[in-house]
Design an enzyme around this catalytic site. Sequence first.
Site, PDB file in Angstrom:
ATOM      1  N   MET A  45     -37.450 -22.207  48.630  1.00  0.00           N
ATOM      2  CA  MET A  45     -38.039 -21.200  47.747  1.00  0.00           C
ATOM      3  C   MET A  45     -39.551 -21.086  47.902  1.00  0.00           C
ATOM      4  O   MET A  45     -40.171 -20.255  47.246  1.00  0.00           O
ATOM      5  CB  MET A  45     -37.713 -21.549  46.290  1.00  0.00           C
ATOM      6  CG  MET A  45     -36.242 -21.481  45.947  1.00  0.00           C
ATOM      7  SD  MET A  45     -35.553 -19.814  46.131  1.00  0.00           S
ATOM      8  CE  MET A  45     -36.508 -18.906  44.916  1.00  0.00           C
ATOM      9  N   ARG A  46     -40.154 -21.910  48.770  1.00  0.00           N
ATOM     10  CA  ARG A  46     -41.608 -21.857  48.894  1.00  0.00           C
ATOM     11  C   ARG A  46     -42.061 -20.490  49.398  1.00  0.00           C
ATOM     12  O   ARG A  46     -43.104 -19.977  48.975  1.00  0.00           O
ATOM     13  CB  ARG A  46     -42.110 -22.962  49.818  1.00  0.00           C
ATOM     14  CG  ARG A  46     -43.637 -23.008  49.904  1.00  0.00           C
ATOM     15  CD  ARG A  46     -44.129 -24.192  50.704  1.00  0.00           C
ATOM     16  NE  ARG A  46     -44.022 -25.416  49.923  1.00  0.00           N
ATOM     17  CZ  ARG A  46     -43.284 -26.456  50.272  1.00  0.00           C
ATOM     18  NH1 ARG A  46     -42.585 -26.418  51.389  1.00  0.00           N
ATOM     19  NH2 ARG A  46     -43.228 -27.524  49.527  1.00  0.00           N
ATOM     20  N   ALA A  47     -41.290 -19.859  50.269  1.00  0.00           N
ATOM     21  CA  ALA A  47     -41.673 -18.549  50.795  1.00  0.00           C
ATOM     22  C   ALA A  47     -41.761 -17.512  49.680  1.00  0.00           C
ATOM     23  O   ALA A  47     -42.690 -16.686  49.657  1.00  0.00           O
ATOM     24  CB  ALA A  47     -40.675 -18.103  51.856  1.00  0.00           C
ATOM     25  N   ASP A  81     -44.617 -25.524  57.263  1.00  0.00           N
ATOM     26  CA  ASP A  81     -44.215 -24.897  56.012  1.00  0.00           C
ATOM     27  C   ASP A  81     -45.262 -25.064  54.926  1.00  0.00           C
ATOM     28  O   ASP A  81     -45.252 -24.339  53.932  1.00  0.00           O
ATOM     29  CB  ASP A  81     -42.875 -25.494  55.550  1.00  0.00           C
ATOM     30  CG  ASP A  81     -42.273 -24.734  54.390  1.00  0.00           C
ATOM     31  OD1 ASP A  81     -42.139 -23.500  54.501  1.00  0.00           O
ATOM     32  OD2 ASP A  81     -41.941 -25.362  53.369  1.00  0.00           O
TER      33      ASP A  81
END
Length: 687
Positions: free
Chosen positions: A274-276, A193
């Site tokens: 929420m990183r995407a 990730d």
Amino acid sequence: MSTPFPFTAVVGQDDLRLALLLNAVSPAVGGVLVRGEKGTAKSTAVRALSALMPEVDVVAGCRFSCAPAAPDPACPDGPHEVGAGVQRPARMVELPVGASEDRLVGALDIERALAEGVKAFEPGLLADAHRGILYVDEVNLLHDHLVDLLLDAAAMGASYVEREGVSVRHAARFLLVGTMNPEEGELRPQLLDRFGLTVEVAASREPDQRVEVVRRRLAYDDDPDGFAGRWADEETSVRARIVAARKLLPSVVLGDGPLRQIAATCAAFEVDGMRADIVMARTATTLAAWAGRTEVIAEDVRQAALLALPHRRRRNPFDAPGLDEDKLDETLEEFGGGDGSNGSGGSDDSGDSGDEDPDPDGPDGGGGQPPQEGPDSGTDDGSGESSGEVPAQGEPSESGQAPSPGAGEQAPVRAAEPFRTKVLSVPGLGEGAAGRRSRARTEHGRTTGARRPQGALTKLHLAATVQAAAPHQRARGRSGPGLVVRRDDLRQATREGREGNLVLFVVDASGSMAARQRMSAVKGAVLSLLLDAYQRRDKVGLVTFRGSTGEVALPPTSSVDAAAVRLESLPTGGRTPLAAGLLRAHDVLRVERLRDPARRALMVVVTDGRATGGPEPVSLAGRAARLFAADGVASVVVDCESGPVRLGLAGQLAGELGGTAVTLDELRADSIAGLVRDVQGNSRRAA
């Protein structure tokens, strides 16, 4: 230093080049993970990128590459005055898979710290990579303790070295680039990730393109400098385009429409966290800057999704990464109206976006145009997960083409839903590869004692060091409050952690296992154990037996995914040559012991214990089992026998192996049948 292969001379691999160039424009995108088969120019392209990176301003003489306009106030070489600095090329630092912790984060001279109170610090690779590129080839094979350090540095933008109360901190912000071959095993989800983008690469199936690859490589090998000179103009053009895109990037506007498309896409594909969304927003903005535009359009969002989401939507380790492009287009079209920035997202509005094509004058080798139509990814049968699965599905069928006459082979059945299994471990204390299964002497873990260091001191045992130095203080003329410490006083901490093992599955695929539809439950159990092996960083192998022979369905490998694919395609039928299966497993372990003597083995036999076919099959199976007991191989028998009448043959087999037996129900971690079973159980009591 040898001349690197020019980035613009790489043939094809448009998505790979584009992803690397986007990170060169904006390191905030978060790096690139390049997945693909061997021999696809992964490492070549990454190493070539460093020559295109703009130079960086650094404080003269600073080992930690502080920016002269805003030096790090906590820099170990500081404090620095704000002012002019010097320019140097951006660095690309390679992290070897087998590097030590000290090599990565730096080394602290413990002896001087204790005796003189001086923080004598030698920077590591994280310091060298600050404001540059940190490249990890075969990143999926990186040891867990190094992965943990990378995760910490990536999350905090700094590296901390803590040794017995003495600490050093320095900035460590870098572009993380990793390459891997999925056949060698997958990457830990936490590190996966952390990569902003991912790219799947595969060798071209077009003869003309393959010819051009060979032609350019031979020309480079014959005359590296001359070959690089022929591509100098293209390299200069791409470098200038990167600089221009960096200057334009702050002016790019991400409107509410594209931002809504980004949020809707991430929600539609059910990515975690929420990183995407953040990575997609940064990528889409960078794509617009790379194309020379100041407004993000829908095609930028689409391309950003194809690069940023595939590795984030995996629901379990055995799901191949990928993205449903039809679903993506539907989502973009549904949430794409209202601001005239729909690009090619399926809207009928031509608007002004038709005049905002990507820079048609971009260099031929510059990574392709930003809103790519997917020249590589568009051929679904030539890249991504499709190319990886076709051979894997064919091989088990080839191994199953020769059942004994009249074996009555049955079609493969699907595995039952996997579950969380009890912990199975190897007895004793090992010294194998880092992992999470069995007890082992490691450099990381809880402290269990102290010893004199053999070589460089890495983990100081403070109490033992003080105890060793204390009796000699008067003889050494101690007069002040400090402790007089000599090299002979230093003690290395001995630590106990966990190791990864070789888990060899020996699966009964005979007709008796197919009866009463037991094979689905058996496959579900083995799949569950494979998932456990993935999480514990084990190597795995698969031996099957049916008909008249035992076969190696999968030689020992780090790719647990490959074992899952072979298991799914496993047919059943025929007699039960238990002895043949055990003897084949014994051969596999013997060879692996020569290849990797430090890695201990755990054999998991999945059977109901029956043995048929040939003369005296039960006696032969017993003799074969006793070979493992004589070699001290840890073993577990998963008893698949069912029905009201049980013969207990699997338990007898476990006794012959010197191991223990568990039923399918007892294998579940949430089972109330008993406590977690260790492999030594019955074997130690029998001894």
